[in-house]
Design an enzyme around this catalytic site. Structure first.
Site, short mmCIF file in Angstrom:
data_model
loop_
_atom_site.label_atom_id
_atom_site.label_comp_id
_atom_site.label_asym_id
_atom_site.label_seq_id
_atom_site.Cartn_x
_atom_site.Cartn_y
_atom_site.Cartn_z
CG PHE A 110 -8.47 1.91 -2.27
CD1 PHE A 110 -8.22 0.66 -2.84
CD2 PHE A 110 -9.19 2.84 -3.01
CE1 PHE A 110 -8.69 0.35 -4.10
CE2 PHE A 110 -9.67 2.54 -4.28
CZ PHE A 110 -9.41 1.28 -4.83
CB VAL A 111 -3.66 5.14 -3.74
CG1 VAL A 111 -3.07 5.49 -2.38
CG2 VAL A 111 -2.96 3.91 -4.33
CE LYS A 168 -2.13 -0.24 -1.18
NZ LYS A 168 -3.56 -0.64 -1.21
CG ASP A 226 -2.65 -4.70 -1.66
OD1 ASP A 226 -2.11 -4.69 -0.55
OD2 ASP A 226 -3.88 -4.57 -1.80
CG ASP A 247 -10.06 0.86 -11.29
OD1 ASP A 247 -9.06 0.18 -10.92
OD2 ASP A 247 -11.20 0.38 -11.36
CD GLU A 292 1.25 -5.98 -11.60
OE1 GLU A 292 0.44 -5.04 -11.68
OE2 GLU A 292 0.90 -7.17 -11.52
NE ARG A 333 -8.79 1.43 -15.25
CZ ARG A 333 -8.40 0.45 -14.44
NH1 ARG A 333 -7.25 0.55 -13.81
NH2 ARG A 333 -9.15 -0.61 -14.26
#
Ligand code: 5GP
Length: 179
Positions: A155-156, A134, A106, A162, A102, A168
């Site tokens: 948020f990365v 996370k 999250d 993406d 993966e 990406r």
């Protein structure tokens, strides 16, 4: 590393390519040591994991197979709610060690759904390798065996991840700018 703008949002440099590759190598070392006798099947969850999977699997030197899947969600009947389906798996996985690859875990909802689907197929064991985790958001009990880096609940993008389809292809990871 410069700031990048993707659509309406600005992202700032967060994890360099060197740091990413160093932690990917460490993970591969552990996998090589742990699973040398298992002939694992690496199951790469598209789209986001493609870049991490390529770097990781170049460093995995034990006998293994690699396959790619996508998860699709659709609304079933009112009694079943949202149904998640695994698309693209052609290998027989009964009795095998499967390593789920993966990009990011999250809340763990995706991972849990995938784990249920794999368990139904009577795999021997499921191992999970994620580049990012996370911990503050992760609410599930499934063991995440291999983690590249833990990050806060931000948020990365980049390194396969993406924002609305963009970003990406960046080899570094960027985080949403705090205003
Ligand atoms: P979950 O909450 O089910 O663990 O994560 C589901 C999916 O949300 C991940 O596979 C990933 O596609 C997306 N996601 C979660 N956090 C981020 C993030 O920080 N950046 C990006 N680009 N996607 C994320």
């Amino acid at each position: 590393m410069q700031h990048v703008t993707l659509k309406d949002k600005t992202f700032v440099p967060y994890i360099t390519s060197d740091k990413i590759l160093e932690s990917v190598k460490q993970m591969a070392k552990k996998i090589n040591a742990d699973l040398a006798d298992d002939m694992p099947l690496f199951l790469v969850v598209l789209n986001g994991s493609f870049m991490f999977a390529a770097d990781l699997l170049k460093e995995v030197t034990i006998p293994c197979e690699i396959s790619f899947i996508k998860l699709a969600s659709y609304h079933g009947t009112s009694s079943t709610g949202t149904v998640t389906e695994m698309i693209g798996l052609t290998e027989e996985i009964k009795g095998r060690t499967v390593v789920v690859v993966e990009d990011i875990v999250d809340t763990g909802i995706t991972l849990e759904k995938l784990s249920i689907l794999l368990t139904k197929k009577e795999v021997k064991q499921i191992k999970v390798a994620t580049f990012l985790l996370k911990p503050e958001a992760y609410k599930k009990t499934i063991a995440v065996d291999y983690v590249g880096m833990e990050i806060p609940n931000d948020f990365v993008v980049g390194y396969g991840l993406d924002y609305d389809g963009l970003g990406r292809n960046m080899k570094e990871i960027y985080v949403l700018e705090q205003k």
